[in-house]
Design an enzyme around this catalytic site. Sequence first.
Site, short mmCIF file in Angstrom:
data_model
loop_
_atom_site.label_atom_id
_atom_site.label_comp_id
_atom_site.label_asym_id
_atom_site.label_seq_id
_atom_site.Cartn_x
_atom_site.Cartn_y
_atom_site.Cartn_z
CD GLU A 44 -2.89 1.24 2.29
OE1 GLU A 44 -2.86 0.42 3.22
OE2 GLU A 44 -3.83 2.04 2.09
CB CYS A 88 -7.53 2.73 4.04
SG CYS A 88 -8.04 1.83 5.49
CG ASN A 147 -9.03 -2.53 2.31
OD1 ASN A 147 -8.37 -3.56 2.38
ND2 ASN A 147 -8.86 -1.54 3.17
CD GLU A 148 -9.48 -2.61 7.59
OE1 GLU A 148 -9.53 -1.37 7.76
OE2 GLU A 148 -8.54 -3.32 7.99
O1 AHR Z 1 -2.19 -1.52 6.67
C1 AHR Z 1 -2.65 -0.28 7.06
C2 AHR Z 1 -4.17 -0.18 7.01
O2 AHR Z 1 -4.75 -1.06 7.91
C3 AHR Z 1 -4.79 -0.58 5.71
O3 AHR Z 1 -4.79 0.46 4.81
C4 AHR Z 1 -6.20 -0.93 6.09
O4 AHR Z 1 -6.77 -1.88 5.24
C5 AHR Z 1 -6.07 -1.38 7.52
O5 AHR Z 1 -6.96 -0.70 8.33
#
Ligand code: AHR
Length: 654
Positions: free
Chosen positions: A48, A239, A370-371
């Site tokens: 990321e 994120c 993603n999350e």
């Molecule tokens: O790895 C850092 C963050 O942690 C990522 O962007 C997210 O997916 C998680 O909350």
Amino acid sequence: MKLKLLSFLICFFVIGQFTGNAQGKSLIINTKAIIAPIQPTMWGLFFEDINFAADGGIYAELVKNRSFEFYKPLMGWKNIGEEYAGQLQIVNSQNENNPRFVQLQINDGKEFSLENEGFRGMGVVAGENYDFSILARQTNGNTTLKIELLDSAGVAIGNSELKNFSGEWKKYETKFSCSKTQAKASLRLTFSGKGIIEIDLVSLFPEHTWKNRKNGLRADLVQKLADMKPGFLRFPGGCIVEGHELETRYQWKKTVGNVDERKLIVNRWNTEFSYRNAPDYFQSYGLGFYEYFLLCEDIGASPLPILNCGMACEFNSSELVPLDKLDPYIQDILDLIEFANGAPTTKWGKLRADMGHPTPFNLKMVGVGNEQWGTQYIDRLKIFLKVLREKHPEISFVGGSGPFSDGQDFDYLWSQMRELNVPLVDEHYYKSPEWFLKNASRYDNYDRKGPKVFAGEYAAHDKEGKDSESRNTWKSALAEAALMTGLERNADVVYMASYAPLFGNVNAWQWRPDLIWFDNLKSVGTPNYYVQKLFSTNKGTDLVSALVDGKPLAGQDSLYASACIDAATSELIVKLVNVAKKPNVLNLQMDGKQATGKKLTLQIIANSNLGAHNKVGKQEEVAPVERKQKITGKRIVVNLDASSLTVARIPIRK
Ligand code: AHR
């Protein structure tokens, strides 16, 4: 008599060294009964653009805000020189992707300079060549440009010159060498002559990059990834996929094609944490989806892009796309599959071919969201899956279980994933080392018939210290190793796992711990990196059972174990973790194929200081060492150091 006693002591010591004492527990390994294949994707990477991982990190560009598109157009730049030397204006040409440029009016006989500070300075190396380029047009008069690399005292350590600029926008390039290694160099552009010159896209790259691709990636950082032999690479996050709000989500189409035309956007980690503000954190997209796919190919990793599912980060704005307006988001995934796998005769396949890769990238998995959590995710996922599965039954579409490792939201999402028959479910856990130890048995009772697990983001979060790298303690890495034996022991249900995040710039991070730390010149593998590397480079092909008193070793006597076969090399690979502060012993006994040959290899990471961590530019405190041990009989005695991970590779009969 004395001699006899001496030789007895020597024998005792030497045998003790190589075979250990015979006191320990017996780990019975059934080398014949394969439980499940280990997936080639088992151990992978999560990338990321957080902590300046891309711009200011793996993307080797040295100029920050090269196209003057940051909110403040001159962020990273300063103009210096005599008063009345000339005038600087920012012009907005309304050109869609890269609207701003700098217009300089140089007064006769004067010099006008602009200096770029780089990403917390520029890392440059003595003897290395640097590729400079600039877009320019001379609308009036005649100007000469002197290019200088400056050391931290402002002394030139490399230079070149460009002149005879045309009246049309054109790219000008020059190469020059650097005479001094500096972690915080800067770039000075000095214009002289008379007239008006306009400039844009000022760029400086080292000549030597990963695979020496022009304007490519930082070789030392990519090498660290390649050394891990990762099974997959998840990108671009995290994120960052979601954006703080939908406007700032990651849109892959804006990251491909001509680099100069990629539209820069703010990085969502820019001001996320007030205690680690980075208002100068943007995404130039010099590292875009084409480069990600190429990186996967280079390091032998299966690509796993994660795309937005019509939801912005639920920790931030929670902005949603209405259910009847999801088509463009779904189309983004369909087009991405065409970009990666389509024939060069298709629209997106042609773009890939034009960019230099006519053959497909062999994309097999795509993550949707993603999350995310809640019914709003499931409502959207259903719509996505309906279209995607119909059009691309050959692709595995990965779902998520949210940011929480358990609880109501997690259970709800898992139940939905089962109902939707999602092949892989992304789980995230950033927890204490103690949690990791407890969860080494997490997957022992998971449903074997449902979706498979993708442990897509995890890291043991130990206490913070002063150094940027200080949270990457040996304690955290050891706890991860213990949990990872649990992942491997359950390789019939856990198909993929990746530590997160991957990179941290010691001078510009937002989140820690991270797997690899770097500054402008150097990088270091953390203890966690070495744990990941030992697991990944000793992946094996088939899981076998390893039991003590008929049970998996998952914490009894502070020990953890997993075992697999490498069919390609006819070896048994046993991973052993001792989290006790004292040494221990295990007797490996093979039921089935027996050990053969004379020696086995032990790769060991051990440190009695649980707070030990590695620092950029310093001697590593935690790193693997290799030992050979004689095979003396059917039983193999392995001495386990205090606080250690040991990976034993034992040749076995075919
Ligand atoms: O790895 C850092 C963050 O942690 C990522 O962007 C997210 O997916 C998680 O909350």
